[in-house]
Design an enzyme around this catalytic site. Sequence first.
Site, PDB file in Angstrom:
ATOM      1  N   ALA A 112      51.623  54.015  41.604  1.00  0.00           N
ATOM      2  CA  ALA A 112      50.179  53.894  41.402  1.00  0.00           C
ATOM      3  C   ALA A 112      49.501  55.118  42.017  1.00  0.00           C
ATOM      4  O   ALA A 112      50.134  55.887  42.752  1.00  0.00           O
ATOM      5  CB  ALA A 112      49.671  52.619  42.055  1.00  0.00           C
ATOM      6  N   LYS A 113      48.271  55.310  41.718  1.00  0.00           N
ATOM      7  CA  LYS A 113      47.502  56.391  42.336  1.00  0.00           C
ATOM      8  C   LYS A 113      46.027  56.111  42.123  1.00  0.00           C
ATOM      9  O   LYS A 113      45.647  55.436  41.168  1.00  0.00           O
ATOM     10  CB  LYS A 113      47.860  57.739  41.687  1.00  0.00           C
ATOM     11  N   GLY A 114      45.193  56.644  43.019  1.00  0.00           N
ATOM     12  CA  GLY A 114      43.754  56.470  42.868  1.00  0.00           C
ATOM     13  C   GLY A 114      43.023  57.753  43.213  1.00  0.00           C
ATOM     14  O   GLY A 114      43.590  58.656  43.834  1.00  0.00           O
TER      15      GLY A 114
END
Length: 423
Positions: A112-114
């Site tokens: 995941a990444k934000g």
Amino acid sequence: MTSAAVIDHTQRDPWEVATEQFDTAADKLHLDPNMRGILRECQRELTVHFPVRMHDGAVKVFTGYRVQHNTSRGPGKGGIRYHPSASLGEVKALAMWMTWKCAVVGIPYGGAKGAVICDPKTMTLQQLETLTRRYTTEIAILIGPERDIPAPDLGTNAQTMAWIMDTYSMHAGHTVPAVVTGKPLSIGGSEGRNEATARGAVYTIIEASKHLGLDLEGARVVVQGFGNAGSFSAKLMAELGAVIVGLSDTQGGIHNAKGLDPNKVDAYKRETGSVVGLPGSERVTNNELLELDCDILIPAAIENQIGEHNAPKITAKLVAEAANGPTSPEADRILYDKGVFMIPDILCNAGGVTVSYFEWVQDLQNLFWREATINARLKEVMVRSFNDVLQMSLKHKVHMRTAAYMVAVARVAEATLTRGIYP
Ligand code: NAD
């Protein structure tokens, strides 16, 4: 402040690069076309627009993202970056790379990444706190200790993680330390996290040296970048008896064929702000640094440092990518043809996410380990993972980067296949 480099937007679109790297591994694995279709997309892509009241009373609307590429092997894991040029494409690519990084070291996470599009350097601490708390609220529908666990990245740090943890906990009505990693020690952070990336990289270098028959005692090492990953890598290599012949930061590089003491360099940099000018060292440019006569090169700064232009001039026998993406695909081929042994980023710098995993496990158990335990477990993970990738590389006669992707993609594909398609 940071744990990851900015993607250079003059270069190729990161999502295009990520999918191309995936396709190469999928081809070599003869991956089923249906599985290829699933893994080539991100599972969830959330875009949020939210208002923040600035100190002059004006309301500014910010855009942020949280993307989960694949969660077949466990909850999403990946950093949050605050950067003016963040984009959905970049976040998607970074999320996919996190899936492979977690899989290659066998930790039970998906990728995941934000990001939030903002310039933290121009914002007050108060504005950053308000922005972080509102962004956390917006992405709260995705994150959680069993669902998706953020960590620091470019432009965010342990304090940002503390605000995220506190905001999430306020909503839950009780303290939830395991919702983020990279927290301060006082609220459930882990011992050993600061040095984890460098320590993990050095464990892979030790394994690679055994394979290559390279004696680390007296081996000449060049490290590009003297931040978190670079400075600890230099110190740990020196402790093993290696001779650090070159070091650099944004101001330039320093060289001494007889060796530089990384602890003295650290003290000098703290005093003056740069490694450049260290008494007894010769100044070199960053380009010259990469081409210095050496046995081991550790890029630990930013991406796209070794390209077609300088790859033919690299003298190192071993390149260990503590940084993310320092080598272009063209340079990769040149180095491979020259016989340079590469420890690719998704393997080499995975010590950071591995100790993040240990932090999460400790938070969930409310049982904290001593630093010696952390380091021993990190070693076990890195040594095993290095050898998994090496075996794949020898078996299929592919270079270490393709082998690392093959190991990772095969593991994610197996988990996805075993779980089946719902409904
Ligand atoms: P950092 O900001 O602590 O250090 C970066 C260093 O690189 C600084 O010394 C800076 O002066 C230097 N630098 C920047 N641009 C340079 C240039 N053009 N030439 C030479 N030096 C330059 O960052 P970090 O956390 O050590 O991260 C470094 C790399 O390691 C990044 O690619 C990051 O993605 C990767 N990485 C870090 C971690 C981690 O846990 N810190 C984990 C995984 C990957």
